[in-house]
Design a protein around this motif. Structure first.
Motif, mmCIF file in Angstrom:
data_model
loop_
_atom_site.group_PDB
_atom_site.id
_atom_site.type_symbol
_atom_site.label_atom_id
_atom_site.label_comp_id
_atom_site.label_asym_id
_atom_site.label_seq_id
_atom_site.Cartn_x
_atom_site.Cartn_y
_atom_site.Cartn_z
ATOM 1 N N LEU A 217 22.680 -8.116 22.853
ATOM 2 C CA LEU A 217 23.489 -7.974 21.653
ATOM 3 C C LEU A 217 24.953 -7.697 22.022
ATOM 4 C CD1 LEU A 217 23.798 -7.739 18.592
ATOM 5 C CD2 LEU A 217 23.132 -5.324 18.786
ATOM 6 N N GLN A 218 25.169 -6.836 23.004
ATOM 7 C CA GLN A 218 26.535 -6.531 23.435
ATOM 8 C C GLN A 218 27.219 -7.766 24.010
ATOM 9 O OE1 GLN A 218 26.182 -3.236 26.134
ATOM 10 N NE2 GLN A 218 25.794 -1.742 24.524
ATOM 11 N N LEU A 219 26.486 -8.562 24.780
ATOM 12 C CA LEU A 219 27.063 -9.785 25.332
ATOM 13 C C LEU A 219 27.352 -10.788 24.225
ATOM 14 C CD1 LEU A 219 27.949 -11.401 27.778
ATOM 15 C CD2 LEU A 219 25.581 -12.155 28.097
ATOM 16 N N ARG A 220 26.433 -10.927 23.252
ATOM 17 C CA ARG A 220 26.680 -11.837 22.124
ATOM 18 C C ARG A 220 27.951 -11.431 21.373
ATOM 19 N NH1 ARG A 220 21.128 -10.954 20.759
ATOM 20 N NH2 ARG A 220 19.766 -12.618 21.502
ATOM 21 N N GLN A 221 28.103 -10.132 21.151
ATOM 22 C CA GLN A 221 29.288 -9.657 20.427
ATOM 23 C C GLN A 221 30.561 -9.972 21.204
ATOM 24 O OE1 GLN A 221 28.289 -5.514 19.946
ATOM 25 N NE2 GLN A 221 27.199 -5.843 18.027
ATOM 26 N N GLN A 222 30.528 -9.818 22.518
ATOM 27 C CA GLN A 222 31.711 -10.117 23.317
ATOM 28 C C GLN A 222 32.025 -11.608 23.285
ATOM 29 O OE1 GLN A 222 34.707 -9.332 24.480
ATOM 30 N NE2 GLN A 222 33.843 -7.655 25.678
ATOM 31 N N LEU A 223 30.982 -12.441 23.209
ATOM 32 C CA LEU A 223 31.166 -13.896 23.178
ATOM 33 C C LEU A 223 31.324 -14.419 21.750
ATOM 34 C CD1 LEU A 223 28.544 -15.052 25.853
ATOM 35 C CD2 LEU A 223 30.930 -14.402 26.173
ATOM 36 N N ARG A 224 31.235 -13.520 20.757
ATOM 37 C CA ARG A 224 31.332 -13.903 19.344
ATOM 38 C C ARG A 224 30.306 -14.964 18.989
ATOM 39 N NH1 ARG A 224 35.532 -12.069 16.569
ATOM 40 N NH2 ARG A 224 35.549 -13.844 15.145
#
Length: 480
Positions: A217-224
């Motif tokens: 989830l944190q990686l998805r948020q960083q990658l939008r």
């Protein structure tokens, strides 16, 4: 009730749906670290703000360069004057409404500005280059952040796999224990202990899965990316864990390399250059400024008229000639009708030109020039201090990074040895347990030690890989 035709249709629909799902699963996109970084750079809002700042500086540089060009302006005024006005044909005051217009073109060219224009170009060029380096530094920082999140997801996936294998092992042990209890080889209490162990293994797996999803989830948020987007990451191969001993740097060697390639240092150096140029710009106020100018003007008025017809008028002049009064009469031609002079004719008639040089010589301006120079000198000292501070911080960061990699190598080697030993002990204890020469406590202890060693090895592996990325960054290599 379904007919044969409807059943066939429904079956075809299910096959198509299943085929689509299978194609989706097989067509899942695999994200490499390099691809994640490219996506993050493209979508990061903070980076877009930094890019806009760079574009703004580029506009300022272009504006400074254009100040070398002459200025050219046109002016047009058109209006109505009501009441008492000057008749442009007679320059006498008349009471009438007059439509008027004034037209002009003016040009100016800076000839000498005390070096301000050229220094202003150099100043904005230095600031533009500093902004470009700031953007590169922001890209590097973002890339390192994404690399950390990327490796956190892989680490979490590894822990999930370890927990799943442990659960499978414990489940197999439970089934084996149940068979042994059925034939009377083991006590029922041993089966209860295995059941509790399986429950703990399931809890550990669920916790690992939750941690993995949180990391994703944190990686998805960083990658939008959408929260429901499937994120399959490419695992690093053995080549990623290269022999760092062959690429090792001393802290001083890496520091000297980083000085030449780190955008943050280069940005600070450009800011020092800009501050030095700004001091020269402030000194320009001590010198006179010379500029050239030129103007073309004309005007129009509907009160400007020209006669179109004449009439005869008898005029006389009285006087004395040899003491004798005399009167002279004569016929004078006077205008009998008028017409307004056309715009074209008036424009030609009233057009005027002027050109020349203008100078502005500073004599006394409340010491503004001196104050500006002093302020610029302080600004340069601040920029130099900021540069030295960045260099000192870089030296500390590089020294810490080199020390961290050396420590990570040792931790990885130690974790690898511990893993190899505990794996052999666990396999041996499992065999002893199966033939009854080891109890469940010994088996549980060996398996727990083995699981802990697996976790330690995975953590050490990805910790080493991440710290390698930091060294790559300081060495001027692209993170991938």
């Amino acid at each position: 009730m379904l007919t044969r035709k409807n059943s066939t249709t429904f079956l075809l629909f299910l096959l198509c749906l299943l085929s689509g799902k299978l194609n989706f699963l097989f067509a899942q996109e695999v994200w490499s670290l390099e691809k994640c970084i490219e996506r993050g750079i493209e979508k990061n809002l903070g980076l877009k703000g930094t890019e806009l700042g760079l574009q703004n500086r580029m506009v300022s540089l272009r504006e400074a360069r254009l100040q070398q060009l002459p200025t050219l302006n046109a002016s047009v005024n058109y209006g109505l004057s009501i009441g008492r006005n000057i008749d442009p044909t007679t320059n006498a005051f008349v009471t009438q409404n007059i439509l008027f217009g004034n037209y002009g073109i003016s040009a100016g060219l800076p000839v000498y500005q005390g070096g301000f224009v050229q220094n202003n170009i150099k100043y904005n060029r230095a600031l533009t280059e500093a902004s470009a380096r700031d953007y590169e530094q922001a890209v590097n920082d973002l890339s390192l952040n994404i690399a950390g999140l990327y490796l956190s997801v892989l680490l979490a996936d590894e822990r999930v796999e370890i927990s799943r294998k442990k659960l499978e092992t414990v489940t197999a042990q439970r089934k084996n224990m149940e068979r042994l209890v059925e034939i009377g080889s083991r006590a029922a209490a041993d089966a209860l202990e295995i059941n509790a162990k399986e429950a703990r293994a399931e809890q550990t797996l669920i916790s690992a899965q939750n941690n993995a999803e949180q990391a994703r989830l944190q990686l998805r948020q960083q990658l939008r990316l959408e929260s429901a987007a499937v994120l399959v990451l490419q695992r690093p191969d053995d080549a990623s864990f290269r022999n760092i001993e062959n690429e090792s740097y001393t802290a001083e060697q890496l520091y000297q390399i980083a000085l030449g390639n780190q955008p943050g240092i280069q940005s600070a150096e450009r800011n020092v250059m800009a501050a030095d140029i700004q001091k020269n710009m402030a000194r320009a106020a001590y010198f006179p400024r010379i500029s050239a100018f030129g103007n073309i003007n004309s005007r129009y008025s509907d009160a400007a008229k020209t006669p179109t017809a004449f009439s005869d008028r008898l005029d006389s002049i009285s006087g004395n000639f040899n003491g004798v009064p005399v009167t002279f009469e004569f016929v004078n031609k006077v205008p009998a009708d008028y017409k307004t002079i056309s715009f074209k004719e008036q424009f030609k008639q009233f057009i005027g030109y002027n050109f020349g040089l203008g100078a502005s010589v500073p004599i006394f301006n409340a010491f503004n020039a001196r104050t500006s120079v002093q302020r610029a000198q302080i600004g340069k000292s601040q920029a130099e201090l900021a540069l030295e501070t960045r260099k000192e911080n870089l030296r500390l960061q590089v020294s810490q990074a080199v020390a961290n990699v050396k420590a990570a190598i040792k931790e990885f080697d130690a974790a690898k040895k511990s893993y190899d030993v505990t794996r052999l002990v666990s396999e041996n204890t499992q065999k002893k347990f199966e033939i009854g020469s080891a109890n469940s406590f010994e088996l549980t202890t060996s398996q727990n030690n083995y699981a802990a060693a697996q976790n330690s090895l995975v953590i050490a592996k990805y910790d080493l890989l991440f710290k390698q990325k930091i060294l790559d960054l300081y060495a001027g290599k692209k993170i991938r």
